[in-house]
Design an enzyme around this catalytic site. Structure first.
Site, PDB file in Angstrom:
ATOM      1  N   HIS A 101       0.708  -1.043   0.119  1.00  0.00           N
ATOM      2  CA  HIS A 101       0.102   0.097   0.000  1.00  0.00           C
ATOM      3  C   HIS A 101       0.939   1.133   0.015  1.00  0.00           C
ATOM      4  CE1 HIS A 101      -2.463  -2.815   2.458  1.00  0.00           C
ATOM      5  NE2 HIS A 101      -3.498  -2.265   2.077  1.00  0.00           N
ATOM      6  N   ASP A 104       2.318   1.994   3.144  1.00  0.00           N
ATOM      7  CA  ASP A 104       3.246   1.231   3.935  1.00  0.00           C
ATOM      8  C   ASP A 104       4.526   1.613   3.666  1.00  0.00           C
ATOM      9  OD1 ASP A 104       0.966  -0.559   4.411  1.00  0.00           O
ATOM     10  OD2 ASP A 104       1.573  -1.673   2.657  1.00  0.00           O
TER      11      ASP A 104
END
Ligand code: XLS
Ligand code: NI
Ligand code: NI
Length: 436
Positions: A101, A104
């Site tokens: 993501h 992240d």
């Protein structure tokens, strides 16, 4: 560069007689199964969020897992060290793909512009590390569910300003996924659902979700991003009800909003069970409708009613899943992404290896079993025979659209009671056991 997984060297295939826990017993990447290398059938990917950002937190307590790469008060230094740790892990484990993501890989800053600049810095590093290590990106995605602005959803938020924010975030995430050569892009709507219908306009929320995804298709074309779009069904958690409930639900939604040609599904094992289905049910539904794209490989716990995201170890599950995937001709853009997290007590760096090794071996066994099932055709022959009435005579005539209620009534009056035939469930279950 600092080593984050010291004392662990590249994991090798040692075969079924090996007692070395840090070796593969079944996953032999270059071994051919049905004429194709195991690694090309399975297309394993490591997920960034659970494996490097998830540190064992649960609703009752913060993380328990301590990692060297978090050892800095500067968030961007942590982000860079984490990226190095991740690539050290990928190469030692011997996978070729990863998934992430946006949030992240780079922490959110005070403004969207600063956040995007941080992403650019990290993406440059990721690109270099990908090239240096021969790694590829299976898919990228957006985290539009953690920040408080998304508490009532992203594209289904009652506020158009939040819809716009989510669009800006997906726009950037698509750009960086393209930059990293991503083979796909996932939409998982963590908070695209509701907590109570008392405050929800369901029709408008569905319409907005449909509009949002159509805008994503337009932007994809505009930037010439060729990766496959996926929707990942999940029935609930964090919301009480998520609109992408299950594969059947997603498929109707995609058709209603004119999205069906541009999306496939990313099926997650634990989401299937949360929806009251089996993993293979969701896969089979996708195959029946030509929409199977990719898989988030994990498992739940039958006694716990939430998304425990455990590493897959059940050979029945992996065999049945691989049987369905092989029947469909195997993965093209998709693969097996371990959207799974080590348990809260698995605090050592080596535990991350044990988890992935077990999962990769479990799917390698599943693949070998499924290939044998496919080759020997015992189950397929039974199914074919069971439906053979449709291959000629009355069945073929119905399928061809040549019959109607009047002609069918005439047939029934003439031939009387149909013959009933056993479904042979127990025999088939025994046959499956022969392959496990
Ligand atoms: C959460 C989802 C998530 C997606 C990516 O339950 O599985 O991890 O795969 O956003
Ligand atoms: Ni997932
Ligand atoms: Ni999940």
């Amino acid at each position: 560069m600092q080593e984050f997984f010291p004392g662990i060297s590249k994991i090798k295939y040692e075969g079924t007689d090996s007692k070395n826990p840090l070796s593969f017993k079944h996953y032999n990447p270059n071994q051919k199964v049905l004429g194709k290398k195991m690694k090309d059938h399975l297309r394993y990917a490591v997920c960034y969020w659970h494996s490097f950002k998830g540190l064992g937190a649960d609703p009752f307590g913060p993380g328990t897992i301590i990692r060297e790469y978090n050892n800095s008060s500067c968030p961007m230094e942590v982000a860079e060290m984490t990226m190095h740790a991740a690539f050290e892990f990928f190469t030692k484990l011997g996978v070729e793909y990863w998934c992430f993501h946006d949030r992240d890989i780079a922490p959110e800053a005070d403004t969207l512009a600063e956040t995007n600049a941080r992403l650019d810095t990290i993406v440059k590093l990721a690109k270099k590390l990908q090239d240096d290590n021969g790694m590829k990106l299976l898919w990228g995605t957006t985290n539009a569910f953690s920040h408080r602005r998304f508490m009532a959803g992203a594209s289904t938020n009652p506020s158009p300003a939040v819809f716009a924010y989510a669009a800006s975030q997906v726009k950037k995430a698509m750009e960086i996924t393209k930059e990293l050569g991503g083979e796909g892009y996932v939409f998982w709507g963590g908070r695209e659902g509701y907590e109570t219908l008392l405050n929800t306009d369901m029709k408008r929320e569905f319409d907005h979700l449909g509009q949002f995804l159509n805008m994503a298709i337009d932007y994809k074309k505009k930037i010439k991003f060729t990766g496959q779009f996926y929707i990942e069904p999940k029935p609930k958690e964090p919301t009480k009800h998520q609109y992408d409930f299950d594969a059947g639900n997603c498929y109707s939604f995609l058709q209603k909003y004119g999205l069906a040609n541009d999306f496939k599904l990313n099926i997650e094992a634990n989401h299937a069970t949360l929806a009251g289905h089996t993993f293979e049910h969701e896969l089979e539904f996708c195959v029946a409708n030509g929409i199977l794209g990719s898989v988030d490989a994990n498992r739940g716990d039958l006694l716990l009613g939430w998304d425990t995201d455990q590493f897959p170890t059940d050979i029945y599950d992996t065999t049945k899943a691989m049987y369905t995937i092989l029947k469909d001709g195997g993965f093209t853009t998709g693969g097996l992404n371990f959207d799974a997290k080590i348990r809260r007590q698995s605090v050592d760096p080596v535990d991350l290896f044990h988890a992935h090794i077990g999962a990769m071996d479990a799917f390698a066994r599943g693949l070998k079993n499924a290939a044998k099932m496919l080759k020997e055709k015992r189950l397929a022959k039974f199914v074919k025979q069971r439906y053979s009435g449709w291959d000629n005579g009355l069945g073929a005539s119905i399928e061809a659209g040549k019959e109607d209620f009047t002609s069918l009534e005439a047939h029934t009056l003439k031939h009387g009671e149909p013959k009933v035939e056993s479904g042979r469930q127990e025999m088939l279950e025994n046959i499956l056991n022969e392959y496990i």
